[in-house]
Write a protein that holds these residues in place. Structure first.
Motif, PDB file in Angstrom:
ATOM      1  N   THR A 121      -3.804   6.268  -0.292  1.00 19.20           N
ATOM      2  CA  THR A 121      -3.937   5.631  -1.611  1.00 19.20           C
ATOM      3  C   THR A 121      -5.407   5.619  -2.026  1.00 19.20           C
ATOM      4  O   THR A 121      -5.764   5.989  -3.153  1.00 19.20           O
ATOM      5  N   THR A 143       0.846  -1.206   0.000  1.00 17.91           N
ATOM      6  CA  THR A 143       0.000   0.000   0.000  1.00 17.91           C
ATOM      7  C   THR A 143       0.878   1.252   0.000  1.00 17.91           C
ATOM      8  O   THR A 143       0.535   2.266  -0.609  1.00 17.91           O
ATOM      9  N   GLN A 169       0.980   3.922  -3.081  1.00 17.82           N
ATOM     10  CA  GLN A 169       0.833   5.362  -2.798  1.00 17.82           C
ATOM     11  C   GLN A 169       1.947   6.144  -3.500  1.00 17.82           C
ATOM     12  O   GLN A 169       1.711   7.190  -4.096  1.00 17.82           O
ATOM     13  N   HIS A 201      -6.848   8.906  -3.079  1.00 21.41           N
ATOM     14  CA  HIS A 201      -6.485   9.388  -4.413  1.00 21.41           C
ATOM     15  C   HIS A 201      -7.605   9.118  -5.429  1.00 21.41           C
ATOM     16  O   HIS A 201      -7.656   9.726  -6.493  1.00 21.41           O
TER      17      HIS A 201
END
Ligand code: SF4
Ligand code: SF4
Length: 671
Positions: free
Chosen positions: A576, A531, A535, A579
């Motif tokens: 993440t 993760t 990111q 986003h």
């Protein structure tokens, strides 16, 4: 010297002598345990004391109870000055700290105000214990009585101080620099003349006798933490929770005991932990095993270690002095820590989630103690839940806890472009797939999704394929250090062969083990959770989410213990997901460092859960209550446990569990 000064001197000498005797006894008990260097990095340790002990950082995680405790603690620190002054005054009527001038004014005004705060706080604490009956404070009758007695003593210490100081004002004998706003108000209703002198004498003696009595009661009570919590915080591990398991030197031929069979196999710090437990129950109130009806009680584990210390340490010292044990003493000596004091079932219920350690206000280290005892159970006694045996055998024979052939490890890549280290040799990042990611059907999809994302981003990566084997996380947490040691060393050799510098892992257990455990074995790498890696790829434009599917979607995010509490990573998965346009993360009550375990850590993944409510169901219910139709996870174990929880709640039709990598890939490549 006046008669009353002589009486005071005798009382003080007796109290100090008794206190010195009981304290030295406790220090001597520490010496029966193993040595451990906790004296390094003094500045960092002082900082820890300032933040956690003096600043009460952890206590204040629970706002209402925290404020009560913090008021009493800070008040006590301030009252130390008055205690010194009371001793001086007891020795000589004319001695005081008045010579400090304006500092004395500040000291007295703070003392005066904090006396009031402490009175309110002790009344509040008694109310929480006896009227509100806060669950985590409901302990045995004797302990409850002791706790209330201590609160009453504290109440008496501050009330008598407040009245005696107010009486000084009423009698016109107060010190010139003293400032006592509460005392001024009280003085108006207090007697003067002989009556006032009697009130002063009674309250002054009551105050000092309570302090001396309290000091001597502490070494025998659970309130010993008043004396030991600051040193315990000072000597607490500076490593994150993940990093606190000690490596065993299997090459050492003099080593006869692996793991903890009894108190002498613990480090002295664990014995100090036992002295320091406040019995507050914060650990137990967050323990997923305890909260779902298992026999495990982390407070109970620490209390039992303390009880065993108080029973056995004097006998060890007696033997060391060349004295024979009586028959009765021998019976006590021969008792077993695990069995007579701690139920072995409790040890095996632990998911090693670290919630207990996160909450403990005095930095007690439950997980290393539990794993230490598991080590002895596994490696010395061969006593462990039988369901774990196949996992151990598979790890030994197939390099994975599941009974799959090592030759099938890279089968998940079928039909995809996934470079294998032995074939490409040229790669920047090693994608550590892990056993679940290689063999578990659900987790294989996550491996594929993440590999796809790396392909899209043009990352030069490779997997080890059949050369990868289990990191040893489950073996290590289950107490099979020997097996974990073997697997760790084998993996490190493989990494060296390929000159691996950077590893990315889709499993937080692998991520945590590679980054925190492997350095103990000489394996030092930059280890990144997938993760975090995603990111980074999104942030630097390698993965473009601008054209992503923007349909509105609510997501409940579950923090895994090994990414969150173990490695303090809460932001990357959330960032993440954030986003992605249209995605809304719905917060569930137990999140981030308060996150509730899925139930699979500490090798619980490979054990039956037959007692109480399943931990995964408890966690899933909470996630379902958010109303989200997607539950986002970052761990293959959590994925399995929460998916099973969703099935158990009959919600598979409308709720899906997805890894962060799958969510991102779907948004980039909607079907
Ligand atoms: S690590 Fe987790 S499961 Fe184990 S005792 Fe602590 S809170 Fe309970
Ligand atoms: S171990 Fe820590 S959190 Fe648990 S009861 Fe003791 S002091 Fe409280």
């Amino acid at each position: 010297m006046e008669v009353q000064n002589i009486i005071f001197l005798v009382v003080l000498a007796v109290a100090a002598g008794l206190f010195a005797k009981s304290s030295s006894r406790l220090v001597a008990y520490l010496s029966v345990a193993k040595d451990e260097n906790r004296f390094d990095r003094p500045l960092r340790r002082i900082w820890q004391v300032l933040v956690i002990a003096i600043g009460q950082k952890k206590i204040l995680r629970d706002k209402s109870a925290g404020m009560i405790h913090a008021a009493i603690f800070w008040g006590f620190l301030i009252l130390l000055g008055s205690a010194v002054e009371a001793i001086l005054e007891g020795l000589n009527h004319d001695w005081s700290l008045n010579f400090l001038g304006p500092v004395y004014s500040a000291m007295t005004v703070l003392t005066d105000l904090f006396c009031l705060f402490i009175i309110v706080a002790t009344l509040g604490a008694m109310y929480r214990r006896t009227i509100m009956k806060v669950k985590r404070l409901q302990i045995s009758k004797e302990e409850s009585l002791e706790a209330n007695l201590i609160l009453l003593t504290i109440f008496t210490i501050v009330t008598s101080l407040l009245i005696s100081n107010a009486e000084r004002i009423a009698l016109g004998t107060d010190f010139s620099w003293a400032v006592r706003p509460v005392g001024e108000m009280l003085a108006g209703v207090l007697p003067v003349g002989t009556g006032g002198e009697i009130v002063f004498a009674v309250t002054w003696w009551l105050h000092i006798l309570c302090i001396l009595g309290f000091m001597n009661f502490l070494p025998y009570s659970k309130h010993l933490h008043v004396l030991t919590s600051v040193p315990n915080v000072y000597f607490s591990s500076l490593a994150p929770i993940a990093n606190q398991l000690e490596r065993i030197d299997f090459e050492d031929e003099n080593l006869e005991q692996y793991g903890v069979n009894d108190i002498e196999d613990f480090s002295w710090k664990t014995i100090l932990d036992g002295y320091t437990c406040t019995h507050c129950g914060r650990c137990t109130s967050v323990c997923p095993a305890n909260q779902t009806g298992k026999v495990l009680d982390p407070r109970g584990i620490i209390v039992s270690i303390h009880e065993r210390t108080m029973d056995k340490a004097p006998l060890i010292l007696k033997q060391q002095n060349g004295e024979e044990l009586t028959e009765e003493e021998q019976v006590v000596f021969d008792k077993k820590l695990v069995g007579d004091y701690i139920d072995p079932e409790a040890l095996w219920a632990c998911t090693t989630c670290g919630a207990c350690m996160q909450e403990c206000p005095v930095m007690i280290e439950h997980v290393p103690a539990i794993v230490g005892m598991r080590r002895s159970q596994v490696m010395m006694e061969a006593e462990f839940p039988q369901e774990v045996q196949p996992a151990f055998s598979n790890m030994e024979n197939n390099g994975s806890p599941w009974a799959f052939s090592q030759a099938e490890r890279a089968d998940w890549t079928e039909g995809m472009e996934v470079p294998i280290a032995a074939e490409t040799q040229d790669f920047d990042v090693l994608f550590w797939v892990g056993c679940a990611g290689s063999f578990d059907d659900r987790a294989k999809k996550v491996s594929r999704a993440f590999a796809e994302l790396m392909n899209l981003a043009g990352v030069k990566y490779a997997i080890l394929g059949t050369e990868e084997q289990c990191t040893g996380d489950s073996a290590r947490r289950a107490g099979n250090e020997y097996l974990a040691d073997m697997m760790t060393q084998a993996n490190i050799e493989t990494f060296e062969r390929y000159n691996v510098k950077t590893i990315v892992a889709t499993c937080p257990h692998c991520f945590s083990t590679l980054s925190n455990d492997y350095p103990q074995f000489g394996g030092n790498y930059e280890v990144i959770h997938h993760t975090q890696y995603i990111q980074k790829l999104v942030a630097n434009g390698k993965l473009d989410l601008h054209g992503a599917d923007v349909s509105k979607e609510a997501i409940a995010y579950h923090d895994s213990c090994y990414l969150g509490r173990y490695n303090d990573e809460y932001g990357a998965p959330r960032a993440t997901l954030e986003h992605v346009p249209g995605l809304e993360i719905i917060t569930n009550p137990r999140n981030r460092s308060k996150g509730f375990c899925c139930g699979a850590g500490g090798a619980r993944m490979f054990m039956e859960e037959t007692v109480g409510k399943p931990v995964n169901v408890e966690r899933t219910e909470e996630l379902l209550e958010t109303g989200a139709n997607t539950i986002a996870v970052n761990c293959p174990f959590c994925s399995t446990m929460i998916t099973d929880g969703v099935k158990a709640k009959d919600r598979s039709e409308d709720v899906v569990v997805k890894d962060v990598a799958e969510i991102i890939l779907e948004k980039i490549q909607p079907h």
